[in-house]
Scaffold this motif. Sequence first.
Motif, PDB file in Angstrom:
ATOM      1  N   GLN A  61       0.855  -1.191   0.000  1.00  0.00           N
ATOM      2  CA  GLN A  61       0.000   0.000   0.000  1.00  0.00           C
ATOM      3  C   GLN A  61       0.889   1.238   0.000  1.00  0.00           C
ATOM      4  O   GLN A  61       1.882   1.285   0.727  1.00  0.00           O
ATOM      5  CB  GLN A  61      -0.870   0.028   1.257  1.00  0.00           C
ATOM      6  CG  GLN A  61      -1.982  -0.982   1.238  1.00  0.00           C
ATOM      7  CD  GLN A  61      -3.125  -0.483   0.376  1.00  0.00           C
ATOM      8  OE1 GLN A  61      -3.172  -0.737  -0.812  1.00  0.00           O
ATOM      9  NE2 GLN A  61      -4.035   0.240   0.979  1.00  0.00           N
ATOM     10  N   ARG A  63       0.957   5.400   0.673  1.00  0.00           N
ATOM     11  CA  ARG A  63       0.284   6.608   1.144  1.00  0.00           C
ATOM     12  C   ARG A  63       1.060   7.765   0.517  1.00  0.00           C
ATOM     13  O   ARG A  63       2.142   8.113   0.964  1.00  0.00           O
ATOM     14  CB  ARG A  63       0.313   6.734   2.658  1.00  0.00           C
ATOM     15  CG  ARG A  63      -0.407   8.030   3.091  1.00  0.00           C
ATOM     16  CD  ARG A  63      -0.487   8.215   4.551  1.00  0.00           C
ATOM     17  NE  ARG A  63      -1.257   7.122   5.150  1.00  0.00           N
ATOM     18  CZ  ARG A  63      -1.697   7.146   6.389  1.00  0.00           C
ATOM     19  NH1 ARG A  63      -1.457   8.197   7.148  1.00  0.00           N
ATOM     20  NH2 ARG A  63      -2.370   6.142   6.878  1.00  0.00           N
ATOM     21  N   GLN A 119      -1.190   1.823   8.067  1.00  0.00           N
ATOM     22  CA  GLN A 119      -1.455   0.392   8.015  1.00  0.00           C
ATOM     23  C   GLN A 119      -0.117  -0.353   7.987  1.00  0.00           C
ATOM     24  O   GLN A 119       0.861   0.147   7.440  1.00  0.00           O
ATOM     25  CB  GLN A 119      -2.266   0.048   6.759  1.00  0.00           C
ATOM     26  CG  GLN A 119      -3.586   0.783   6.656  1.00  0.00           C
ATOM     27  CD  GLN A 119      -4.487   0.509   7.851  1.00  0.00           C
ATOM     28  OE1 GLN A 119      -4.663  -0.622   8.250  1.00  0.00           O
ATOM     29  NE2 GLN A 119      -5.033   1.569   8.432  1.00  0.00           N
ATOM     30  N   GLU A 122       2.574  -0.315   4.945  1.00  0.00           N
ATOM     31  CA  GLU A 122       2.303   0.855   4.111  1.00  0.00           C
ATOM     32  C   GLU A 122       3.592   1.651   3.883  1.00  0.00           C
ATOM     33  O   GLU A 122       4.399   1.811   4.786  1.00  0.00           O
ATOM     34  CB  GLU A 122       1.255   1.729   4.800  1.00  0.00           C
ATOM     35  CG  GLU A 122       0.687   2.807   3.922  1.00  0.00           C
ATOM     36  CD  GLU A 122      -0.484   3.512   4.605  1.00  0.00           C
ATOM     37  OE1 GLU A 122      -1.473   3.760   3.906  1.00  0.00           O
ATOM     38  OE2 GLU A 122      -0.404   3.802   5.809  1.00  0.00           O
TER      39      GLU A 122
END
Length: 183
Positions: A61, A63, A119, A122
């Motif tokens: 993931q 960000r 998370q 991340e």
Amino acid sequence: MGDIQKRLDKVRQMIQSQDFLEGKGLSNEVNIRIFCYEPRDEMAVRHFIEQLSTDMTLGCQLRICNLYQIFLGICEGMDILDAIPDMEEEDGHDYLLEQLQSTIGVDEIVQKIQSEPFQPGEVLVLTGVGEAFPFMRIHTLLEASLFAERPVLVFYPGTFNDQQLRLFNCLKPNNYYRAFNVV
């Protein structure tokens, strides 16, 4: 354009590697990587970041935080965004910069970045470094403890020689030594 594209492809590979995600090979240093590029390649880098933001095959993931957009969001939240042009015209650029820097500091930027919990796994991607200048400098943000627990990738329009960051390859360099150069 070919060289920047090859380098960006290597960044994509790095983001997908477990060594990067786990911070291996860094001798217990923080996992901050800086991808330096020529300012003239800004549009290619922005396009690449846009592609990354929608790539579901990365295996992690991201960000993605545009520091300039965060800065503008803070100004808007303080209800001062519309007043900035008038303030600059009336009081001058230096006064405006001084006021903004004393009002919006690293803590406010970090607070915005952390507004949603991170998370596990991340990757924090920081963009908009050149756009946010002179309101904030990346070396001051990277000193924040926010970055100790997760991999961070900074897209930087300038140079980093493992000791100093030099924005746009022409401004006075700022000391910073905790990050690692990427490709």
